[in-house]
Design an enzyme around this catalytic site. Structure first.
Site, PDB file in Angstrom:
ATOM      1  N   CYS A 124      -4.787   2.731  -3.788  1.00  6.10           N
ATOM      2  CA  CYS A 124      -3.600   3.164  -3.028  1.00  6.10           C
ATOM      3  C   CYS A 124      -2.465   2.157  -3.134  1.00  6.10           C
ATOM      4  O   CYS A 124      -1.713   1.950  -2.153  1.00  6.10           O
ATOM      5  CB  CYS A 124      -3.925   3.397  -1.550  1.00  6.10           C
ATOM      6  N   ASP A 171       3.089  -4.630   8.091  1.00  2.67           N
ATOM      7  CA  ASP A 171       1.872  -3.826   7.997  1.00  2.67           C
ATOM      8  C   ASP A 171       0.677  -4.779   8.102  1.00  2.67           C
ATOM      9  O   ASP A 171       0.374  -5.526   7.176  1.00  2.67           O
ATOM     10  CB  ASP A 171       1.878  -3.082   6.647  1.00  2.67           C
ATOM     11  N   HIS A 180       0.860  -1.182   0.000  1.00  2.00           N
ATOM     12  CA  HIS A 180       0.000   0.000   0.000  1.00  2.00           C
ATOM     13  C   HIS A 180       0.904   1.243   0.000  1.00  2.00           C
ATOM     14  O   HIS A 180       2.023   1.201   0.531  1.00  2.00           O
ATOM     15  CB  HIS A 180      -0.838  -0.043   1.288  1.00  2.00           C
ATOM     16  N   LYS A 189     -10.346  -1.040  10.379  1.00  4.97           N
ATOM     17  CA  LYS A 189     -10.420  -2.237   9.528  1.00  4.97           C
ATOM     18  C   LYS A 189     -10.701  -3.489  10.362  1.00  4.97           C
ATOM     19  O   LYS A 189     -10.793  -4.580   9.835  1.00  4.97           O
ATOM     20  CB  LYS A 189      -9.122  -2.404   8.742  1.00  4.97           C
ATOM     21  N   GLN A 232      -4.344  -5.283   6.611  1.00  5.69           N
ATOM     22  CA  GLN A 232      -5.267  -6.247   5.989  1.00  5.69           C
ATOM     23  C   GLN A 232      -5.102  -7.647   6.573  1.00  5.69           C
ATOM     24  O   GLN A 232      -5.697  -8.603   6.056  1.00  5.69           O
ATOM     25  CB  GLN A 232      -5.031  -6.312   4.463  1.00  5.69           C
TER      26      GLN A 232
HETATM   27  N1  PMP Z   1      -1.752  -0.739   4.563  1.00  2.00           N
HETATM   28  C1  PMP Z   1      -2.667  -1.498   3.951  1.00  2.00           C
HETATM   29  C2  PMP Z   1      -2.282  -2.871   3.486  1.00  2.00           C
HETATM   30  C3  PMP Z   1      -3.968  -1.014   3.781  1.00  2.00           C
HETATM   31  O1  PMP Z   1      -4.876  -1.761   3.164  1.00  2.00           O
HETATM   32  C4  PMP Z   1      -4.292   0.281   4.266  1.00  2.00           C
HETATM   33  C5  PMP Z   1      -5.694   0.859   4.099  1.00  2.00           C
HETATM   34  N2  PMP Z   1      -6.267   0.640   2.870  1.00  2.00           N
HETATM   35  C6  PMP Z   1      -3.305   1.012   4.891  1.00  2.00           C
HETATM   36  C7  PMP Z   1      -2.047   0.486   5.028  1.00  2.00           C
HETATM   37  C8  PMP Z   1      -3.560   2.408   5.420  1.00  2.00           C
HETATM   38  O2  PMP Z   1      -4.465   2.344   6.471  1.00  2.00           O
HETATM   39  P1  PMP Z   1      -5.106   3.700   7.061  1.00  2.00           P
HETATM   40  O3  PMP Z   1      -5.670   4.428   5.888  1.00  2.00           O
HETATM   41  O4  PMP Z   1      -6.157   3.192   8.001  1.00  2.00           O
HETATM   42  O5  PMP Z   1      -4.025   4.433   7.736  1.00  2.00           O
END
Ligand code: PMP
Length: 405
Positions: free
Chosen positions: A363, A199, A122, A225, A202
């Site tokens: 993203c 990270d 991401h 999430k 997910q």
């Molecule tokens: N890492 C991953 C793998 C994600 O899917 C996301 C959110 N789509 C994020 C980081 C960022 O999370 P947040 O927008 O809640 O900070």
């Protein structure tokens, strides 16, 4: 055992209609819905004991502070940290990675050092490291994935060098859904003396997570999430590493004594929690994790596995549809395209049928570019979704095809 109707009744939003049809919510990788107990908990804080934490001596403040610190204990237990000192509240995954990128960069990275990120990450596990590399004159290296969405871990031996300081990898990826082989990755990194940031944005909601047994150096995730409120997240770090990092933001709560001559800082974890924390969000996060524990993590994960097998088989059997990300080990994510239908059009048509999915670059532009694409449609499910909802999605896709051809 696992009573799906009872589970669904815990999530009030699942009852609502969109354009006259029952909502089919398949955008769980973007954010999850909240159970009634979390919604009530937030209401309780504001109705019963709202007061700023770690400051006043009032009865309300002490209840609120206890709730906040109890939530920290719950998080610590949920991921099996060794101590609550290892659990820092942030506003989310992005904030946690930025905190780490700044502080880790200050402490451990010099000109010419290397940081490794994965091609499937991401943006929030890429861009903070690019910013840090620019600041420190360090080099960003990339571990690629193959066309099924599996990381080419065999390349790690060549990629990790004596200049590598940190390897950043997702527990599960948000576009392809691959659950990365963290056991292999952590072992290879540690053999070379490289720290690992995982990270978990997910992963935490779908995979049992034990940061101590897995030997992660740093682990981050977002509350929203995992059925908790927005604006709250976690940075986990091994205590001896967090201790070595300098503070990030300055302000109240992160200081011990302040004078114009010299300021001293709080110990862990408050050193990284400047200003009024999102104590309401933290309390909601604790409640969400307790809800999952009482529902039964093993039951949740085995129901999700069954649903994922069903959904992936069903979606990939639709003619003219290609699923991107076909790893054998996936969370509940199918990113796809139907020949001749733009992802944005597919998303809009499904929405008119009450089916919520995500479309676009999600993203994670490098992952999308890997396949030479400009965007995808992503359906993502979790333990409150049903096979019937997957059927509705597939029927919706077939209807969209009829509209176009
Ligand atoms: N890492 C991953 C793998 C994600 O899917 C996301 C959110 N789509 C994020 C980081 C960022 O999370 P947040 O927008 O809640 O900070």
């Amino acid at each position: 055992m696992f009573d799906i109707e009872k589970i669904r009744a815990d999530f009030p939003i699942l009852e609502r209609e969109i354009y006259g049809r029952r909502l089919v919510y398949l955008d769980n990788a973007a954010t999850t819905q909240k159970p009634s107990c979390v919604i009530s908990k937030i209401r309780d804080v504001y109705e019963q004991y709202n007061s700023n934490i770690h400051r006043s001596v009032s009865r309300l403040a002490s209840i609120c502070t206890d709730e906040y610190e109890n939530a920290r204990k719950t998080v610590s237990g949920f991921i099996n940290a060794k101590s609550t000192n290892e659990i820092v509240f942030t506003s989310g995954t992005t904030a946690a990675i930025n905190l780490l990128a700044f502080t880790f960069g200050e402490k451990f990275v010099n000109g010419g050092d290397e940081i490794v990120v994965c091609e499937s990450e991401h943006h929030s596990n890429i861009v903070p490291w690019q910013l840090m590399c620019e600041r420190k004159n360090a080099v960003l290296k990339v571990l690629p994935f193959d066309d099924s969405g599996d990381l080419k871990t065999e390349l790690l031996d060549g990629l990790l060098t004596e200049r590598t300081r940190l390897l950043c990898v997702a527990q599960a990826t948000n576009v392809l859904g691959t659950v990365n082989p963290l056991d292999i990755i952590v072992k290879k990194a540690h053999e070379k003396g490289v720290y690992v940031l995982v990270d978990g944005a997910q992963g935490i909601q779908h995979v049992k997570t034990d940061v101590t047994a897995s030997d992660f150096d740093f682990y981050v995730f977002s509350g929203h999430k995992i059925y908790a409120p927005t604006g709250i997240g976690i940075l986990y770090g091994k205590e001896h590493l967090l201790e070595q990092l300098p503070p990030w933001q300055g302000g109240g709560d992160m200081v011990n004594r302040v004078s114009f001559a010299k300021t001293t800082y709080s110990g862990l974890p408050l050193k990284f929690e400047a200003g009024t924390s999102n104590y309401v969000g933290a309390t909601g996060l604790g409640e969400a994790l307790n809800y999952l524990i009482s529902t039964g993590l093993d039951q949740i994960h085995s129901y999700e596995k069954e649903l994922t097998n069903y959904a992936l088989a069903r979606i990939s059997s639709i003619p003219q549809l290609t699923v991107y990300g076909t790893s054998a080990n996936k969370v509940g994510i199918a990113s796809f395209l139907v020949e001749g239908i733009h992802h944005a059009d597919m998303g809009e048509i499904l929405d008119k049928m009450g089916i919520a999915v995500r479309t676009g670059r999600m993203c994670a532009e490098p992952a999308i570019h890997h396949f030479g694409l400009t965007g995808l449609v992503r359906a993502s499910w979790t333990f409150y979704n049903t096979k019937q909802e997957i059927d509705s999605l597939c029927e919706g896709i077939e209807k969209a095809k009829k509209l176009f051809f």
